[in-house]
Design a protein around this motif. Structure first.
Motif, PDB file in Angstrom:
ATOM      1  N   GLY A   1       0.769  -1.238   0.000  1.00 52.71           N
ATOM      2  CA  GLY A   1       0.000   0.000   0.000  1.00 52.71           C
ATOM      3  C   GLY A   1       0.800   1.288   0.000  1.00 52.71           C
ATOM      4  O   GLY A   1       0.223   2.368   0.017  1.00 52.71           O
ATOM      5  N   SER A   2       2.130   1.205  -0.034  1.00 52.66           N
ATOM      6  CA  SER A   2       2.950   2.421  -0.057  1.00 52.66           C
ATOM      7  C   SER A   2       2.955   3.052  -1.446  1.00 52.66           C
ATOM      8  O   SER A   2       2.605   2.417  -2.444  1.00 52.66           O
ATOM      9  CB  SER A   2       4.393   2.095   0.333  1.00 52.66           C
TER      10      SER A   2
ATOM     11  N   VAL B   1       6.734   8.035  -0.670  1.00 53.85           N
ATOM     12  CA  VAL B   1       5.933   9.255  -0.687  1.00 53.85           C
ATOM     13  C   VAL B   1       4.841   9.103   0.372  1.00 53.85           C
ATOM     14  O   VAL B   1       4.156   8.091   0.419  1.00 53.85           O
ATOM     15  CB  VAL B   1       5.282   9.464  -2.079  1.00 53.85           C
ATOM     16  N   THR B   2       4.696  10.129   1.213  1.00 56.46           N
ATOM     17  CA  THR B   2       3.670  10.050   2.255  1.00 56.46           C
ATOM     18  C   THR B   2       2.453  10.856   1.866  1.00 56.46           C
ATOM     19  O   THR B   2       2.502  11.712   1.019  1.00 56.46           O
ATOM     20  CB  THR B   2       4.214  10.583   3.599  1.00 56.46           C
TER      21      THR B   2
ATOM     22  N   ILE C   1       4.290   6.503  -7.941  1.00 59.49           N
ATOM     23  CA  ILE C   1       3.641   5.286  -8.403  1.00 59.49           C
ATOM     24  C   ILE C   1       2.939   4.614  -7.225  1.00 59.49           C
ATOM     25  O   ILE C   1       3.304   4.823  -6.064  1.00 59.49           O
ATOM     26  CB  ILE C   1       4.623   4.316  -9.076  1.00 59.49           C
ATOM     27  N   PHE C   2       1.939   3.800  -7.552  1.00 65.26           N
ATOM     28  CA  PHE C   2       1.187   3.076  -6.535  1.00 65.26           C
ATOM     29  C   PHE C   2       0.565   1.844  -7.166  1.00 65.26           C
ATOM     30  O   PHE C   2       0.350   1.794  -8.382  1.00 65.26           O
ATOM     31  CB  PHE C   2       0.106   3.969  -5.905  1.00 65.26           C
TER      32      PHE C   2
END
Length: 87
Positions: A13-14, A86-87, A28-29
């Motif tokens: 899930g990051s 990336v948060t 990206i995800f």
């Protein structure tokens, strides 16, 4: 960090990006897989309405202009050491 470290985290899930990318706010995800019934174009032009489709997991990218596109890693991306979360 290396892409080999990033990939399992995408699956969990990051979100991730590279410092080498020149677009601001790109990342990206992972899009998880799902199952759904066809009910709109463009799939209605390929399958009958109501057909069950298995939508496979894949990686998308949020681009600098805010749109989302499918992402395919380049050789440079896979071998780069400048990945970060990336948060």
């Amino acid at each position: 960090m290396q892409f080999s470290i990033i990939l399992p985290c995408l699956k969990a899930g990051s979100r991730a990006a590279r410092t080498g990318w020149n677009g601001k706010d790109m990342f990206i995800f992972l899009v998880p897989g799902s199952t759904f019934q066809v009910n709109r174009a463009p799939l209605l032009g390929i399958y009958q309405e109501g057909t069950t489709i298995e939508y496979r997991p894949h990686i998308d990218m949020k681009t600098a202009d805010g749109t989302v596109v499918p992402w395919v890693a380049s050789q440079s991306d896979i071998l780069a050491d400048d990945w970060y979360f990336v948060t």
